[in-house]
Design a protein around this motif. Structure first.
Motif, short mmCIF file in Angstrom:
data_model
loop_
_atom_site.label_atom_id
_atom_site.label_comp_id
_atom_site.label_asym_id
_atom_site.label_seq_id
_atom_site.Cartn_x
_atom_site.Cartn_y
_atom_site.Cartn_z
N VAL A 2 0.85 -1.19 0.00
CA VAL A 2 0.00 0.00 0.00
C VAL A 2 0.89 1.25 0.00
O VAL A 2 1.87 1.29 0.75
CB VAL A 2 -0.93 0.01 1.23
CG1 VAL A 2 -1.76 1.28 1.28
CG2 VAL A 2 -1.83 -1.22 1.22
N PRO A 3 0.61 2.26 -0.83
CA PRO A 3 1.42 3.49 -0.83
C PRO A 3 1.53 4.10 0.56
O PRO A 3 0.59 4.04 1.36
CB PRO A 3 0.66 4.42 -1.79
CG PRO A 3 -0.08 3.49 -2.70
CD PRO A 3 -0.46 2.31 -1.85
N ALA A 4 2.68 4.69 0.84
CA ALA A 4 2.96 5.23 2.17
C ALA A 4 1.97 6.31 2.59
O ALA A 4 1.59 6.40 3.75
CB ALA A 4 4.38 5.78 2.22
N VAL A 5 1.55 7.15 1.63
CA VAL A 5 0.61 8.22 1.96
C VAL A 5 -0.71 7.65 2.47
O VAL A 5 -1.32 8.17 3.41
CB VAL A 5 0.36 9.12 0.74
CG1 VAL A 5 -0.74 10.12 1.02
CG2 VAL A 5 1.64 9.86 0.37
N ALA A 34 6.29 -1.68 -1.95
CA ALA A 34 5.30 -0.64 -2.24
C ALA A 34 5.71 0.24 -3.41
O ALA A 34 6.89 0.49 -3.63
CB ALA A 34 5.07 0.23 -0.99
N PRO A 35 4.73 0.73 -4.18
CA PRO A 35 5.04 1.70 -5.23
C PRO A 35 5.51 3.00 -4.61
O PRO A 35 5.04 3.39 -3.54
CB PRO A 35 3.70 1.89 -5.96
CG PRO A 35 2.67 1.50 -4.95
CD PRO A 35 3.28 0.44 -4.11
N ARG A 36 6.46 3.68 -5.26
CA ARG A 36 7.01 4.92 -4.74
C ARG A 36 6.52 6.08 -5.60
O ARG A 36 6.87 6.19 -6.77
CB ARG A 36 8.54 4.87 -4.73
CG ARG A 36 9.09 3.84 -3.78
CD ARG A 36 10.58 3.67 -3.92
NE ARG A 36 11.32 4.86 -3.52
CZ ARG A 36 11.65 5.15 -2.27
NH1 ARG A 36 11.29 4.34 -1.29
NH2 ARG A 36 12.33 6.23 -1.99
N HIS A 37 5.67 6.90 -5.01
CA HIS A 37 5.11 8.05 -5.71
C HIS A 37 5.61 9.33 -5.04
O HIS A 37 5.51 9.47 -3.83
CB HIS A 37 3.58 8.02 -5.69
CG HIS A 37 3.00 6.81 -6.34
ND1 HIS A 37 3.20 6.51 -7.67
CD2 HIS A 37 2.23 5.81 -5.84
CE1 HIS A 37 2.57 5.39 -7.97
NE2 HIS A 37 1.98 4.94 -6.89
N SER A 38 6.14 10.23 -5.85
CA SER A 38 6.61 11.50 -5.28
C SER A 38 5.45 12.46 -5.11
O SER A 38 4.41 12.36 -5.77
CB SER A 38 7.67 12.12 -6.19
OG SER A 38 7.11 12.46 -7.45
N MET A 39 5.62 13.41 -4.21
CA MET A 39 4.65 14.47 -3.99
C MET A 39 5.42 15.75 -3.73
O MET A 39 6.63 15.74 -3.49
CB MET A 39 3.73 14.14 -2.82
CG MET A 39 4.44 13.97 -1.49
SD MET A 39 3.36 13.43 -0.14
CE MET A 39 2.30 14.87 0.04
N ALA A 40 4.73 16.87 -3.82
CA ALA A 40 5.36 18.17 -3.58
C ALA A 40 4.97 18.68 -2.20
O ALA A 40 3.83 18.53 -1.77
CB ALA A 40 4.96 19.17 -4.66
N LEU A 41 5.94 19.29 -1.54
CA LEU A 41 5.71 19.96 -0.25
C LEU A 41 6.15 21.41 -0.37
O LEU A 41 7.00 21.75 -1.19
CB LEU A 41 6.51 19.29 0.86
CG LEU A 41 6.26 17.81 1.15
CD1 LEU A 41 7.15 17.34 2.30
CD2 LEU A 41 4.79 17.56 1.48
N VAL A 42 5.56 22.27 0.45
CA VAL A 42 5.98 23.66 0.49
C VAL A 42 6.03 24.12 1.94
O VAL A 42 5.15 23.78 2.74
CB VAL A 42 5.04 24.56 -0.35
CG1 VAL A 42 3.62 24.57 0.20
CG2 VAL A 42 5.59 25.99 -0.44
N LEU A 43 7.09 24.84 2.28
CA LEU A 43 7.25 25.42 3.62
C LEU A 43 6.85 26.88 3.55
O LEU A 43 7.45 27.67 2.82
CB LEU A 43 8.71 25.30 4.07
CG LEU A 43 9.09 25.98 5.39
CD1 LEU A 43 8.38 25.32 6.56
CD2 LEU A 43 10.60 25.95 5.59
N ILE A 44 5.79 27.25 4.29
CA ILE A 44 5.28 28.62 4.30
C ILE A 44 5.08 29.05 5.74
O ILE A 44 4.39 28.38 6.51
CB ILE A 44 3.94 28.74 3.55
CG1 ILE A 44 4.06 28.23 2.11
CG2 ILE A 44 3.44 30.18 3.56
CD1 ILE A 44 2.75 28.24 1.35
N ASP A 45 5.68 30.17 6.08
CA ASP A 45 5.52 30.73 7.43
C ASP A 45 5.73 29.67 8.52
O ASP A 45 4.91 29.50 9.41
CB ASP A 45 4.14 31.38 7.58
CG ASP A 45 4.12 32.79 7.04
OD1 ASP A 45 5.19 33.29 6.64
OD2 ASP A 45 3.04 33.40 6.99
#
Length: 297
Positions: free
Chosen positions: A18-21, A50-61
């Motif tokens: 199962v994907p980690a997310v 498990a399949p490895r799917h990338s995602m985007a993160l953003v650091l704001i404030d």
């Protein structure tokens, strides 16, 4: 409920695919699920299966958010969108019954782990999927202008043309890429993306240049300058760059899509810096994983 009647080894085998997310969402279901997701047996099998799917993160404030977009569809004349969604909460346990949220100053990613420097000048390694953390005591006092990185180092040659702005990876997380600018006139700037390919036979690195914007004016220099963060999405020969910078006098939007000679400012209807002098937002590609943080080294 079916899992309650299955042997635990079989449950581990099923969840390892199962994907980690998706697994991360189960952590809050029960203490049993949370303990199982943190279990070393599942982490080891999950890394292999498990399949490895990338995602985007953003650091704001000083807070980390996940970023959703429709990049795979924009080549089909679909209007692009970016939305800043789930807040990933980094908490420090102060006692058995009390914890507090940590303000993050900067963040770096490597192999499923985030290395965070905090607003109060401390260091922590964090796995957002499992919730596991490890606080690190620097050998010397941590200062505001110190720079840190996580776990692997290598030496690679960079293209000699243009002015180097920033390094990142493709959205798929498989290739190193570099954003650069070249000013041919005082008021005109070319923005280029370089993507690296490593030879399987010799290991030599070669770079290919993709023009992103050509002959743009002074306004765009405020978006493409030192401090910009980005990632690239490549579909065959077509390239799109998603970049992030703090607001400026030309625009209050911080996330932009660039491709095919177009610069699109996105009102992403999510978290935004509270003011123009907020810390520069940081955009990065993250590959969720159940990898465990090593202790005792």
């Amino acid at each position: 409920m079916m899992f309650n009647y299955l042997p635990e080894d079989l449950v581990v085998e099923i969840l390892s695919r199962v994907p980690a997310v998706s697994l991360a969402r189960l952590r809050s279901t029960s203490k049993k699920w949370n303990a199982l997701i943190k279990d070393g047996r599942l982490a080891k099998k999950h890394s292999a299966n498990a399949p490895r799917h990338s995602m985007a993160l953003v650091l704001i404030d000083h807070m980390v958010y996940s970023v959703r977009s429709n990049l795979p569809e924009i080549h089909n004349n679909v209007a692009p969108f970016v939305s800043v969604t789930c807040h990933l909460s980094l908490k420090e346990r102060l006692s058995k019954h009390f914890s507090t949220e940590v303000d993050i100053r900067d963040v770096f990613h490597c192999d499923g782990l985030l290395l965070c420097t905090t607003k109060d000048y401390r260091l922590v390694v964090w796995n957002p999927c499992s919730g596991e953390t490890r606080w690190i005591q620097p050998r010397d006092s941590y200062k505001k202008d110190d720079c840190y990185a996580l776990e692997r180092f290598g030496s690679e040659s960079l293209p000699e043309d243009d002015s180097h702005l920033a390094l990142s990876v493709t959205r798929q997380g498989k290739q190193l890429c570099m954003l650069s600018t070249h000013s041919s006139y005082v008021t005109e700037t070319n923005v280029n993306l370089w993507i690296a390919t490593k030879s399987e036979n010799t290991g030599a690195m070669s770079w290919r240049k993709f023009p992103i914007l050509h002959g743009v004016g002074l306004r765009y220099r405020y978006h493409f300058r030192e401090g910009v963060s980005f990632f690239a999405y490549q579909v065959k020969e077509k390239i799109v760059v998603v970049s992030c910078h703090r607001p400026n006098r030309y625009s209050k939007d911080i996330i932009h899509i660039v491709g095919h000679g177009k610069f699109i400012e996105l009102d992403h209807h999510g978290a935004k810096p509270t003011h123009e002098w907020s810390p520069t937002p940081v955009l990065l590609v993250y590959v969720p994983s159940l990898v465990q943080i090593q202790h005792g080294i």
